[in-house]
Design an enzyme around this catalytic site. Structure first.
Site, mmCIF file in Angstrom:
data_model
loop_
_atom_site.group_PDB
_atom_site.id
_atom_site.type_symbol
_atom_site.label_atom_id
_atom_site.label_comp_id
_atom_site.label_asym_id
_atom_site.label_seq_id
_atom_site.Cartn_x
_atom_site.Cartn_y
_atom_site.Cartn_z
ATOM 1 N N LYS A 103 0.818 -1.213 0.000
ATOM 2 C CA LYS A 103 0.000 0.000 0.000
ATOM 3 C C LYS A 103 0.852 1.264 0.000
ATOM 4 C CE LYS A 103 -4.134 -1.681 2.426
ATOM 5 N NZ LYS A 103 -5.011 -1.419 3.587
ATOM 6 N N GLY A 135 -8.042 3.525 -3.549
ATOM 7 C CA GLY A 135 -7.586 2.305 -4.206
ATOM 8 C C GLY A 135 -6.323 2.462 -5.026
ATOM 9 N N GLU A 151 -7.226 2.725 8.623
ATOM 10 C CA GLU A 151 -6.834 4.106 8.396
ATOM 11 C C GLU A 151 -7.844 5.034 9.059
ATOM 12 O OE1 GLU A 151 -6.797 4.474 4.155
ATOM 13 O OE2 GLU A 151 -8.944 4.853 4.031
ATOM 14 N N ASN A 175 -9.922 8.735 8.320
ATOM 15 C CA ASN A 175 -10.269 9.834 7.420
ATOM 16 C C ASN A 175 -10.488 11.085 8.257
ATOM 17 O OD1 ASN A 175 -10.399 8.438 4.820
ATOM 18 N ND2 ASN A 175 -12.068 7.314 5.770
ATOM 19 N N ARG A 209 -11.856 13.997 7.952
ATOM 20 C CA ARG A 209 -12.825 14.917 7.337
ATOM 21 C C ARG A 209 -14.214 14.343 7.523
ATOM 22 N NH1 ARG A 209 -11.161 11.292 3.567
ATOM 23 N NH2 ARG A 209 -12.797 10.322 2.345
ATOM 24 N N VAL A 236 -18.488 11.463 2.490
ATOM 25 C CA VAL A 236 -19.651 11.465 1.600
ATOM 26 C C VAL A 236 -20.827 10.760 2.263
ATOM 27 C CG1 VAL A 236 -20.543 10.644 -0.609
ATOM 28 C CG2 VAL A 236 -18.194 11.507 -0.463
#
Length: 327
Positions: free
Chosen positions: A158, A165, A288, A290, A292, A295
């Site tokens: 990664k 992705g 992980e 995020n 923020r 959506v």
């Protein structure tokens, strides 16, 4: 509370933020490119200002123009929405330098959690379950191959700065590793300008479950339940549901607790999402964070009854969370 918020975004999320501003009695400012002059968010906002022509790098990604627009319109805060500048620590620092409140986490936290290999190391040190893999960044295939042998195949390669992705490849065995590593590293360099990689054991047939957290500047953190986003195509989420059909109450409780621990470990404030991967045996691992609003945040709003955008604004204004954790 703020008098006026500039929304550094467009489309659905901009409309959503305008609604929250109205509910709080705050005036809203829409920014737009010339191509978006007739967009709904431009029509709904209390004020509007053009920040250039498309493509986005000349408008919605132009930090200096957005800061200048906020100053010209007298906005005392900026909500970045999602995408564009929402996880750009340089933009957060520019807001602070110009006396404008950024509605989101601190720049240093964005840097810390935005680098996935650094985030993994931080979570390992905090005792949060992490997929077995490398603790330090990997820069070349030869080193990576030695580490992959220790981890055990199959492995996932990664990009440390990755997302969506990109920069992700699976190596099923030693013979595949070098080719897949070089491909992933090249993708990462092209997409993110960063060739730093990390390696972890590939979890086969996983579920992807994320926990929505909210944290204020008074030390309060709440987990507002999970969203199951296992239905994906090319590592892009297609459907989200809550509650997850794949976890039991005990697993749910533990995931919430670890999500809160993760947020407290890095001194997080505002809205964030802790993403976990769940194996077929029900074991879950941090993947992980995020930094923020996402959506898919309305899924959590429907289930929890909490207006996440309003909470974001109130937290940025220094107010405590309006909700408390119930176990």
């Amino acid at each position: 509370m703020f008098n006026k918020i500039l929304i550094a975004n467009r489309g659905e999320i901009a409309v959503r933020i305008i609604r929250a501003c109205r509910n709080l009695g705050i005036r809203s400012v829409a920014v737009y490119s010339k191509e978006d002059a007739k967009s709904l968010h431009v029509q709904l906002a209390d004020q509007r200002i053009c920040i250039g022509e498309g493509p986005a790098r000349n408008s919605y990604l132009n930090m200096d123009r957005i800061i200048a627009a906020a100053e010209n319109m007298g906005a005392d805060a900026i909500h970045p929405g999602f995408g564009f500048l929402s996880e750009n620590s340089e933009f957060v620092r520019k807001c602070k330098e110009n006396g404008i409140t950024f509605i989101g986490p601190d720049a240093d936290v964005i840097d810390k959690m935005g680098n996935k290999s650094h985030a993994r190391k931080t979570m390992m040190d905090a005792g949060v379950p992490v997929v077995p893999g490398t603790k330090e960044p990997v820069y070349d295939a030869e080193t990576g191959k030695k580490l992959a042998e220790e981890i055990g195949y199959p492995v996932m390669i990664k990009a440390s700065s990755g997302g969506g992705g990109k920069g992700m490849r699976v190596a099923a065995n030693e013979d595949e590793f070098e080719f897949q590593f070089n491909m992933a590293q090249r993708e990462s360099a092209n997409a993110f300008g960063d060739d730093t990689m990390y390696i972890e054991r590939f979890v086969e047939n996983p579920r992807h479950v994320e926990i929505q957290i909210m944290a204020d500047s008074h030390g309060n953190v709440v987990a507002l339940g999970e969203r199951d986003c296992s239905v994906q195509r090319n590592h892009q989420k297609l459907i989200e549901e809550s509650p997850s059909p794949a976890i039991d109450e005990e697993t749910r409780r533990k995931m919430n607790e670890y999500a809160v621990l993760a947020a407290k470990t890095v001194g997080y404030t505002n809205a964030g999402t802790i993403e976990f991967i769940v194996d077929p045996k029900g074991n879950f691992y941090f993947m992980e964070m995020n930094t923020r609003i996402q959506v898919e945040h309305p899924v959590t709003e429907f289930v929890s009854g909490v207006d996440l955008i309003k909470e974001q604004i109130c937290i940025a204004a220094g107010e405590p969370l309006s909700v408390q954790q119930k176990h």
